[in-house]
Structure formats: structure tokens, C-alpha cells
Design a protein around this motif. Structure first.
Motif, mmCIF file in Angstrom:
data_model
loop_
_atom_site.group_PDB
_atom_site.id
_atom_site.type_symbol
_atom_site.label_atom_id
_atom_site.label_comp_id
_atom_site.label_asym_id
_atom_site.label_seq_id
_atom_site.Cartn_x
_atom_site.Cartn_y
_atom_site.Cartn_z
ATOM 1 N N LEU A 215 0.800 -0.991 0.027
ATOM 2 C CA LEU A 215 0.144 -0.039 -0.010
ATOM 3 C C LEU A 215 0.851 1.312 -0.053
ATOM 4 O O LEU A 215 1.773 1.410 0.765
ATOM 5 C CB LEU A 215 -0.911 -0.031 1.192
ATOM 6 C CG LEU A 215 -1.824 -1.231 1.282
ATOM 7 C CD1 LEU A 215 -2.325 -1.241 2.915
ATOM 8 C CD2 LEU A 215 -2.911 -1.018 0.370
ATOM 9 N N THR A 216 0.546 2.152 -0.785
ATOM 10 C CA THR A 216 1.360 3.330 -1.004
ATOM 11 C C THR A 216 0.646 4.565 -0.408
ATOM 12 O O THR A 216 1.064 5.633 0.107
ATOM 13 C CB THR A 216 1.714 3.693 -2.545
ATOM 14 O OG1 THR A 216 0.685 3.718 -3.195
ATOM 15 C CG2 THR A 216 2.924 2.519 -3.167
ATOM 16 N N SER A 217 -0.598 4.331 -0.221
ATOM 17 C CA SER A 217 -1.273 5.511 0.197
ATOM 18 C C SER A 217 -1.367 5.514 1.748
ATOM 19 O O SER A 217 -1.315 4.387 2.496
ATOM 20 C CB SER A 217 -2.694 5.577 -0.197
ATOM 21 O OG SER A 217 -3.463 4.531 0.312
ATOM 22 N N GLU A 218 -1.556 6.646 2.503
ATOM 23 C CA GLU A 218 -1.715 6.502 3.839
ATOM 24 C C GLU A 218 -2.913 6.388 4.465
ATOM 25 O O GLU A 218 -3.923 6.664 3.728
ATOM 26 C CB GLU A 218 -1.141 7.843 4.654
ATOM 27 C CG GLU A 218 0.514 8.032 4.128
ATOM 28 C CD GLU A 218 0.811 9.541 4.419
ATOM 29 O OE1 GLU A 218 -0.048 10.543 4.457
ATOM 30 O OE2 GLU A 218 2.040 9.746 4.197
ATOM 31 N N PRO A 219 -3.152 6.023 5.638
ATOM 32 C CA PRO A 219 -4.630 6.042 6.300
ATOM 33 C C PRO A 219 -5.301 7.226 6.134
ATOM 34 O O PRO A 219 -4.403 8.446 6.408
ATOM 35 C CB PRO A 219 -4.316 5.451 7.434
ATOM 36 C CG PRO A 219 -2.955 5.533 7.917
ATOM 37 C CD PRO A 219 -2.318 5.592 6.678
ATOM 38 N N LYS A 220 -6.503 7.612 5.968
ATOM 39 C CA LYS A 220 -6.998 8.734 6.135
ATOM 40 C C LYS A 220 -7.681 9.005 7.496
ATOM 41 O O LYS A 220 -8.169 10.149 7.610
ATOM 42 C CB LYS A 220 -8.013 8.983 4.800
ATOM 43 C CG LYS A 220 -7.117 9.221 3.473
ATOM 44 C CD LYS A 220 -8.243 9.467 2.292
ATOM 45 C CE LYS A 220 -7.452 9.680 1.077
ATOM 46 N NZ LYS A 220 -6.913 8.385 0.559
ATOM 47 N N ARG A 221 -8.011 7.973 8.056
ATOM 48 C CA ARG A 221 -9.060 7.928 9.272
ATOM 49 C C ARG A 221 -8.094 7.447 10.370
ATOM 50 O O ARG A 221 -7.357 6.411 10.282
ATOM 51 C CB ARG A 221 -10.373 7.414 9.107
ATOM 52 C CG ARG A 221 -11.019 7.805 7.980
ATOM 53 C CD ARG A 221 -12.381 6.873 8.048
ATOM 54 N NE ARG A 221 -13.198 7.572 7.014
ATOM 55 C CZ ARG A 221 -13.545 6.818 5.635
ATOM 56 N NH1 ARG A 221 -12.607 5.883 5.508
ATOM 57 N NH2 ARG A 221 -14.113 7.325 4.655
ATOM 58 N N CYS A 222 -8.526 8.044 11.626
ATOM 59 C CA CYS A 222 -7.854 7.395 12.919
ATOM 60 C C CYS A 222 -8.557 5.832 13.063
ATOM 61 O O CYS A 222 -9.595 5.684 12.586
ATOM 62 C CB CYS A 222 -8.286 8.360 13.992
ATOM 63 S SG CYS A 222 -9.877 8.617 14.404
ATOM 64 N N SER A 223 -7.868 5.123 13.782
ATOM 65 C CA SER A 223 -8.505 3.807 13.993
ATOM 66 C C SER A 223 -9.937 3.864 14.637
ATOM 67 O O SER A 223 -10.677 2.844 14.151
ATOM 68 C CB SER A 223 -7.487 3.015 14.850
ATOM 69 O OG SER A 223 -7.228 3.527 16.057
ATOM 70 N N PRO A 224 -10.373 4.737 15.678
ATOM 71 C CA PRO A 224 -11.632 4.669 15.879
ATOM 72 C C PRO A 224 -12.679 4.784 14.713
ATOM 73 O O PRO A 224 -13.914 4.305 14.650
ATOM 74 C CB PRO A 224 -11.955 5.598 16.932
ATOM 75 C CG PRO A 224 -10.433 6.027 17.533
ATOM 76 C CD PRO A 224 -9.472 5.552 16.276
ATOM 77 N N CYS A 225 -12.566 5.825 13.907
ATOM 78 C CA CYS A 225 -13.173 6.042 12.738
ATOM 79 C C CYS A 225 -13.273 4.873 11.806
ATOM 80 O O CYS A 225 -14.162 4.800 11.107
ATOM 81 C CB CYS A 225 -12.854 7.579 12.131
ATOM 82 S SG CYS A 225 -13.390 8.888 13.040
ATOM 83 N N ARG A 226 -12.266 4.294 11.577
ATOM 84 C CA ARG A 226 -11.973 3.194 10.693
ATOM 85 C C ARG A 226 -12.890 1.865 11.245
ATOM 86 O O ARG A 226 -13.414 1.443 10.472
ATOM 87 C CB ARG A 226 -10.415 2.932 10.668
ATOM 88 C CG ARG A 226 -9.806 3.153 9.159
ATOM 89 C CD ARG A 226 -8.343 2.897 9.216
ATOM 90 N NE ARG A 226 -7.761 3.338 10.235
ATOM 91 C CZ ARG A 226 -6.279 3.074 10.642
ATOM 92 N NH1 ARG A 226 -5.815 2.231 9.735
ATOM 93 N NH2 ARG A 226 -5.933 3.861 11.466
ATOM 94 N N GLN A 227 -12.729 1.768 12.405
ATOM 95 C CA GLN A 227 -13.649 0.856 13.072
ATOM 96 C C GLN A 227 -15.040 1.081 12.962
ATOM 97 O O GLN A 227 -15.772 0.155 12.551
ATOM 98 C CB GLN A 227 -13.010 0.546 14.528
ATOM 99 C CG GLN A 227 -12.277 -0.593 14.741
ATOM 100 C CD GLN A 227 -11.830 -0.727 16.139
ATOM 101 O OE1 GLN A 227 -12.488 -0.009 16.916
ATOM 102 N NE2 GLN A 227 -10.684 -1.186 16.475
ATOM 103 N N ALA A 228 -15.485 2.393 13.286
ATOM 104 C CA ALA A 228 -16.761 2.624 12.863
ATOM 105 C C ALA A 228 -17.308 2.325 11.817
ATOM 106 O O ALA A 228 -18.409 2.148 11.467
ATOM 107 C CB ALA A 228 -16.951 4.049 13.487
ATOM 108 N N ASN A 229 -16.404 2.932 10.781
ATOM 109 C CA ASN A 229 -16.793 2.725 9.310
ATOM 110 C C ASN A 229 -17.238 1.473 8.895
ATOM 111 O O ASN A 229 -17.892 1.110 8.110
ATOM 112 C CB ASN A 229 -15.549 3.334 8.545
ATOM 113 C CG ASN A 229 -16.144 3.812 7.291
ATOM 114 O OD1 ASN A 229 -16.193 3.484 6.237
ATOM 115 N ND2 ASN A 229 -16.350 5.226 7.333
ATOM 116 N N ARG A 230 -15.952 0.376 9.500
ATOM 117 C CA ARG A 230 -16.363 -0.881 9.143
ATOM 118 C C ARG A 230 -17.612 -1.606 9.744
ATOM 119 O O ARG A 230 -17.963 -2.265 8.961
ATOM 120 C CB ARG A 230 -15.106 -1.751 9.604
ATOM 121 C CG ARG A 230 -14.451 -2.768 8.736
ATOM 122 C CD ARG A 230 -13.126 -3.377 9.455
ATOM 123 N NE ARG A 230 -12.029 -2.452 9.270
ATOM 124 C CZ ARG A 230 -11.251 -2.630 10.331
ATOM 125 N NH1 ARG A 230 -11.123 -3.695 11.128
ATOM 126 N NH2 ARG A 230 -10.160 -1.828 10.224
#
Ligand SMILES: [Zn+2]
Ligand SMILES: [Zn+2]
Length: 95
Positions: free
Chosen positions: A32-47
Motif C-alpha cells: 500500500l502506498t497511500s496513507e490511512p485517512k482515518r484514525c482507528s476509531p473512525c476506521r472501526q466505526a466505518n467498518r
């Protein structure tokens, strides 16, 4: 070359989170070359919002602000008020 921790601003909640060197390494190994755009709580909520579903359905009912046609009080109704129908607050509706 040394990888350093990076602070990134979450695109969802706007808070700054750390993209650690270890995580950057992990991203690299995944290609993966791109950086994460969201913090982990938001990533989890999104998932969860995307993956979940099936259970419960929508408990939250969208409410729309409206003005009672009878008493003029501002109220909220569970449907979008249209101009062609009068909207009443709970008190007036009961009458
Ligand atoms: Zn966030
Ligand atoms: Zn009313």
C-alpha cells in the motif's frame, strides 16, 4: 532509511492520529502506498456501519423540524413537512 512516526489528521473526525513507523512498515509490506485517512476509531466505526446490518435495522428515526399549524410552536415530525399539509405538534395532534 529510517521511518518515522507521522501525524495525520483524520478526514472523518478531524483529530490528529499517529501513523506509526511500524504501521508504515506494515503498509509497505502490503504494497500500500497511500496513507490511512482515518484514525482507528473512525476506521472501526466505518467498518461496522458498512459490514454490519441485518440486526435490528434503523432504530434512529429521522426527525424534521416543523412549526405547528395550530399553535405555532416549533416541533419535530417523523416525516418531511411539505407545504400542502398542515403539521401539528403532539399536543394539537391529539385534539
Ligand atoms: Zn477519526
Ligand atoms: Zn400545536
Amino acid at each position: 532509511m529510517a521511518i518515522q512516526d507521522k501525524s495525520i489528521q483524520c478526514s472523518d473526525c478531524g483529530s490528529t492520529f499517529i501513523f506509526t513507523a511500524g504501521e508504515q512498515e506494515f503498509f509497505k509490506t502490503k504494497g500500500l502506498t497511500s496513507e490511512p485517512k482515518r484514525c482507528s476509531p473512525c476506521r472501526q466505526a466505518n467498518r461496522q456501519t458498512r459490514g454490519g446490518g441485518g440486526s435490528g435495522g434503523s432504530q434512529f428515526r429521522q426527525m424534521y423540524p416543523a412549526t405547528c399549524a395550530a399553535c405555532g410552536k416549533s416541533t419535530e415530525v417523523p416525516f418531511e413537512p411539505r407545504g400542502d399539509k398542515p403539521v401539528y405538534c403532539r399536543d394539537c395532534f391529539r385534539k
